[in-house]
Design a protein around this motif. Structure first.
Motif, PDB file in Angstrom:
ATOM      1  N   SER A 105       7.897   5.556  13.231  1.00  0.00           N
ATOM      2  CA  SER A 105       7.408   4.257  12.779  1.00  0.00           C
ATOM      3  C   SER A 105       5.998   3.942  13.241  1.00  0.00           C
TER       4      SER A 105
ATOM      5  N   THR B 135       3.587   5.558  12.434  1.00  0.00           N
ATOM      6  CA  THR B 135       2.776   5.895  11.273  1.00  0.00           C
ATOM      7  C   THR B 135       3.166   5.119  10.028  1.00  0.00           C
ATOM      8  N   ASP B 136       4.360   4.518  10.015  1.00  0.00           N
ATOM      9  CA  ASP B 136       4.843   3.776   8.851  1.00  0.00           C
ATOM     10  C   ASP B 136       5.924   2.808   9.306  1.00  0.00           C
ATOM     11  N   PRO B 137       5.626   1.510   9.338  1.00  0.00           N
ATOM     12  CA  PRO B 137       6.612   0.544   9.847  1.00  0.00           C
ATOM     13  C   PRO B 137       7.825   0.393   8.944  1.00  0.00           C
TER      14      PRO B 137
ATOM     15  N   ASP C  47      -0.568  -2.961  12.675  1.00  0.00           N
ATOM     16  CA  ASP C  47      -1.363  -1.744  12.674  1.00  0.00           C
ATOM     17  C   ASP C  47      -0.473  -0.511  12.783  1.00  0.00           C
ATOM     18  N   VAL C  48      -0.965   0.610  12.257  1.00  0.00           N
ATOM     19  CA  VAL C  48      -0.278   1.899  12.357  1.00  0.00           C
ATOM     20  C   VAL C  48      -1.282   2.948  12.812  1.00  0.00           C
TER      21      VAL C  48
ATOM     22  N   PRO D 221      -4.871  -1.322   9.885  1.00  0.00           N
ATOM     23  CA  PRO D 221      -3.847  -2.260   9.414  1.00  0.00           C
ATOM     24  C   PRO D 221      -3.000  -1.628   8.310  1.00  0.00           C
ATOM     25  N   HIS D 222      -1.701  -1.855   8.366  1.00  0.00           N
ATOM     26  CA  HIS D 222      -0.819  -1.351   7.312  1.00  0.00           C
ATOM     27  C   HIS D 222      -0.954  -2.245   6.078  1.00  0.00           C
ATOM     28  N   PRO D 223      -0.905  -1.675   4.871  1.00  0.00           N
ATOM     29  CA  PRO D 223      -1.068  -2.493   3.660  1.00  0.00           C
ATOM     30  C   PRO D 223      -0.077  -3.645   3.535  1.00  0.00           C
ATOM     31  N   SER D 224       1.063  -3.543   4.177  1.00  0.00           N
ATOM     32  CA  SER D 224       2.071  -4.605   4.089  1.00  0.00           C
ATOM     33  C   SER D 224       1.660  -5.854   4.839  1.00  0.00           C
TER      34      SER D 224
ATOM     35  N   VAL E 148      -3.262   6.341  12.481  1.00  0.00           N
ATOM     36  CA  VAL E 148      -3.758   7.154  11.370  1.00  0.00           C
ATOM     37  C   VAL E 148      -3.417   8.620  11.628  1.00  0.00           C
TER      38      VAL E 148
ATOM     39  N   THR F 217      -6.234   3.583  14.794  1.00  0.00           N
ATOM     40  CA  THR F 217      -5.226   2.783  14.094  1.00  0.00           C
ATOM     41  C   THR F 217      -5.903   2.001  12.975  1.00  0.00           C
TER      42      THR F 217
END
Length: 583
Positions: free
Chosen positions: A330, A332-334, A310-311, A303-306, A313, A301
């Motif tokens: 989600s 993979t992408d919140p 965490d997401v 950290p998501h850029p937002s 990989v 996993t």
């Protein structure tokens, strides 16, 4: 095992899907349509369950989350996909020979994204059951991590909202209070401002701290990611832009959410005691991937850029850092809405299909033979140990066929042969059919021991013309596990095997007795009865075909002496084909 203990099952399939909401079910649908054996495990804890409606889903606008999931389950079950009410506790690697958890698994051949020849996964379930699968799709979604603001959790998903696309239209022109916990939360503020002119933004303490650290950190202590710091400064300046655009921005943190007499949100109380009247509250929580069961595999996993959390990989196909394990939705992408999660699940299901097809091709080229179907492997595994059935004929068969003139009989789903052997003893010329060669080996051995002539036929009832057409005076299936298909192929294959004047006899467990909801924290249902054909399917087929008489279709107590103690009723369907076609 005592008669009061429930048996523990190890199921075998091509793909185990962990999580049965939009992404997981969409992946399962693609796989089921590729003739893959799929078992979905769902704990019934969908993140969007508190919401009244799903929005932005073309063709399904405004549907309830429960209806969307229920419709999706019905659709995948039409392809024989099982959806188990339960909970996954652990996912580990095993090898083809059934080695225990932690066994080393190879990597795929060049160009093969799979885990490698002989590598499988064991998916452990509450209640002691397990699934052994060639691939695993994680579609468990995210967990909302809410701050300790009294009233926030109680109204979450109803009056406390997070997404302007999911819920914004419903609160247009109303009093909306947005609690900003981090500078990036202001990204959605412009959308909320467009939806209502009565928007108030409350900046929480942690958001002000983030802004201060981003804007005021000395140059020699600046973070390595300077773009992130600059971005935070821009977000901080955005509050001035919002104020200039008519939005009220308060720097006093929230203390609690206040409910009105109707139980709905009425206001946000501030730390200093003031109140901001509100019809809805907006808050974007931190999000955590629900992948605890995959911990031993080391799924990566980041950290998501937002900054939302965490997401998992994945590459473009949905494959994770662990060969053979995929992630969908989600995880993979919140930022994915429900329709986006569904689309991604469909894409991942197609990717897994390619992976399995490639592995199967390489295996066939290497071994010169096709790999047995997952359903055959599932039943072969069950028959590799001690005898699992009583060896006695099913009481409903004895009740229905005692005293009948013997002829030629086909017993579908013969198992270890209790019914087929009894029919042979009554003078019938019997063909015992099953998808498991190991089960048929037991039939052959017992028939030889008794000196009975029983023909054994390994066949998939859902195959292409598995049985001789119009050849049998009796076609019998007792508790046969025949997966559903949209065209009811298995049903029509059995019906087509009945000779003119012959009898079709189908007996299943009473479905109502198997419908009790499971406490997924302690138990997982090992089978999904709704993924298999029922007596109703046969009744519908013969009624539409013409030339048949339904002699009875009824629920009955199981005959005295039945081995099972947890299934006390049967559903019996008996129909006779007319001796001559109707004119």
């Amino acid at each position: 095992m005592s008669s009061h203990e429930s048996p523990v099952f190890e199921r075998h399939c091509d793909v185990a899907v962990v999580g049965g909401s939009a992404a997981g079910l969409a992946a399962a649908l693609q796989l089921g349509r590729q003739r893959r054996s799929v078992i979905v495990v769902d704990s019934g804890e969908a993140r969007n369950a508190p919401a009244a409606h799903v929005h932005g889903y073309l063709g399904l606008e405004g549907v309830t989350p429960a209806t969307l999931t229920g419709t999706g389950r019905d659709e995948v079950r039409h392809y024989g996909v099982e959806v188990l009410a339960g909970r996954v506790t652990r996912v580990t690697r095993v090898n083809e020979a059934g080695a225990g958890a932690g066994a080393e698994a190879g990597t795929g051949a060049e160009g093969d994204p799979g885990p490698g020849p002989g590598a499988l996964f064991r998916v452990e379930l509450t209640g002691g059951h397990s699934i052994v699968a060639r691939r695993v799709v994680a579609a468990t979604g995210l967990r909302d991590e809410l701050p300790d603001i009294p009233g926030l959790a109680e109204h979450w998903g109803r009056d406390v909202l997070h997404c302007p696309f999911c819920h914004g239209f419903e609160v247009r022109d109303r009093r909306v209070v947005q609690i900003v916990a981090r500078p990036s939360d202001l990204h959605a503020s412009e959308l909320w401002r467009h939806l209502t002119s009565r928007l108030t933004i409350i900046v929480a303490d942690e958001a002000r701290a983030d802004e201060a650290s981003a804007a005021g950190t000395p140059a020699d202590e600046a973070p390595a990611d300077k773009a992130s710091a600059a971005g935070a400064r821009v977000e901080g300046a955005a509050t001035d832009v919002l104020r200039a655009g008519g939005v009220t921005v308060l720097d006093e943190p929230p203390a609690r959410i206040v409910a009105g007499a109707d139980g709905r949100v009425a206001a946000v109380e501030l730390a200093g005691g003031g109140r901001v009247e509100a019809d809805a509250v907006v808050f974007a929580p931190r999000l955590a991937p629900r992948i605890e069961a995959f911990g031993e595999l080391g799924v990566e996993t980041v950290p998501h850029p937002s900054g939302l959390g965490d997401v998992v990989v994945t590459d473009a196909t949905g494959a994770t850092s662990v060969p053979g394990v995929y992630a969908a939705g989600s995880l993979t992408d919140p930022g994915l809405p429900v329709v986006g999660a569904s689309a991604h699940g469909s894409w991942v299901g197609a990717s897994v299909s390619f992976s399995l097809a490639h592995e199967d091709l390489l295996g066939a080229a290497r071994l010169g033979a096709a790999r047995p179907s997952a359903q055959a492997r599932d039943w072969d595994h069950r028959y590799q140990g001690a005898q699992i059935w009583s060896g006695r004929p099913n009481g409903s068969l004895v009740h229905e066929m005692s005293g009948s003139s013997p002829g030629r009989a086909l017993d579908v789903g013969a198992g270890e042969g209790g019914d087929a052997l009894w029919l042979a003893e009554q003078g019938w010329r019997v063909t015992a059919s099953d998808i498991s060669e190991r089960g048929l080996d037991r039939v052959r051995a017992e028939a030889a021991r008794r000196g009975l002539a029983v023909e054994c036929l390994r066949a998939d009832a859902n195959g292409s013309e598995p049985f001789e057409a119009g050849a049998y005076d009796l076609v019998s299936a007792h508790y046969a596990s025949i997966p559903r298909t949209p065209d009811a192929r298995g049903v029509h294959n059995l019906i087509g095997a009945v000779a003119p004047g012959g009898v079709l006899l189908i007996v299943t467990h009473d479905p109502e007795a198997m419908s009790a909801p499971a406490d997924t924290h302690s138990h997982t249902m090992p089978f999904d009865r709704d993924a298999y054909v029922r007596t109703d399917d046969f009744a519908e087929a013969v009624s539409g075909a013409g030339g048949w008489e339904i002699e009875h279709h009824e629920r009955r107590p199981r005959p005295h002496g039945a081995v099972s103690t947890h299934h006390v009723h049967d559903v019996v369907f008996r129909a006779r084909r007319q001796a001559t076609p109707a004119q």
